[in-house]
Scaffold this active site. Sequence first.
Site, PDB file in Angstrom:
ATOM      1  N   HIS A 235       0.832  -1.204   0.000  1.00 49.37           N
ATOM      2  CA  HIS A 235       0.000   0.000   0.000  1.00 49.37           C
ATOM      3  C   HIS A 235       0.863   1.249   0.000  1.00 49.37           C
ATOM      4  CE1 HIS A 235       0.528  -0.800   4.377  1.00 49.37           C
ATOM      5  NE2 HIS A 235       0.593   0.521   4.489  1.00 49.37           N
TER       6      HIS A 235
ATOM      7  N   HIS B  53       4.023   7.129   3.818  1.00 44.86           N
ATOM      8  CA  HIS B  53       4.955   6.012   3.646  1.00 44.86           C
ATOM      9  C   HIS B  53       4.468   5.089   2.541  1.00 44.86           C
ATOM     10  CE1 HIS B  53       2.132   4.206   6.702  1.00 44.86           C
ATOM     11  NE2 HIS B  53       2.328   3.100   5.992  1.00 44.86           N
TER      12      HIS B  53
ATOM     13  N   GLU C 249       7.696   1.031   4.996  1.00 41.79           N
ATOM     14  CA  GLU C 249       7.188  -0.022   5.873  1.00 41.79           C
ATOM     15  C   GLU C 249       7.408  -1.355   5.167  1.00 41.79           C
ATOM     16  OE1 GLU C 249       2.911   0.199   6.374  1.00 41.79           O
ATOM     17  OE2 GLU C 249       2.959  -1.048   8.169  1.00 41.79           O
TER      18      GLU C 249
HETATM   19 CO    CO Z   1       1.198   1.280   6.317  1.00 42.33          CO
END
Ligand code: CO
Length: 134
Positions: A7, A79, A130
Site C-alpha cells: 500500500h 509512507h 514499511e
Molecule cells: Co502502512
Amino acid sequence: MIGRLNHIAIAVPDIDAATALYRDTLGAQVSDAVPQPDHGVTTVFIELPNTKVELLEPLGEGSPIAKFLERNPAGGIHHICYEVDDITRARDRLQQEGLRVLGDGEPKIGAHGKPVLFLHPKDLTGTLVELEEA
Ligand code: CO
C-alpha cells in the site's frame, strides 16, 4: 528481496473528506473508517486493482502522524509499504547494509494484523518505508 507494493499511505487532516474524494470524485472502492487506537490513527483502505491506498487520520494524543501533518497541513504521502517473505531475515539483511530500523527494531503487528517494521527515511531516498510480512 522486496516483493509487491502492499500500500501507499497518505496522511490526511480530514478522513471523511478524503474518503468522499476518493469514493465520489475518483470513483474508487473505499472501506469504512476503522479507529486503530494502538497505532494512533484512523484508517480507510481504498482498494485498487493492483494495490491499496491507506488514508490515515491522527487519533488521540501523540499520534505518530501528527508532526507530519503539522508540516504538511493539506496531507501528503506518508509512507509506502513493500511486502517481504520473512520480515526478520529482511531486517537482519538491511541492518547489515546499514539501514536503520525505527523503534526497538522488533517487528510489530501492524494495522492488517501482520508483522511490520519501518525503515528510516534518511536511509531510503527520503521515503519512510514499511515492510510487511506477506
Ligand atoms: Co502502512
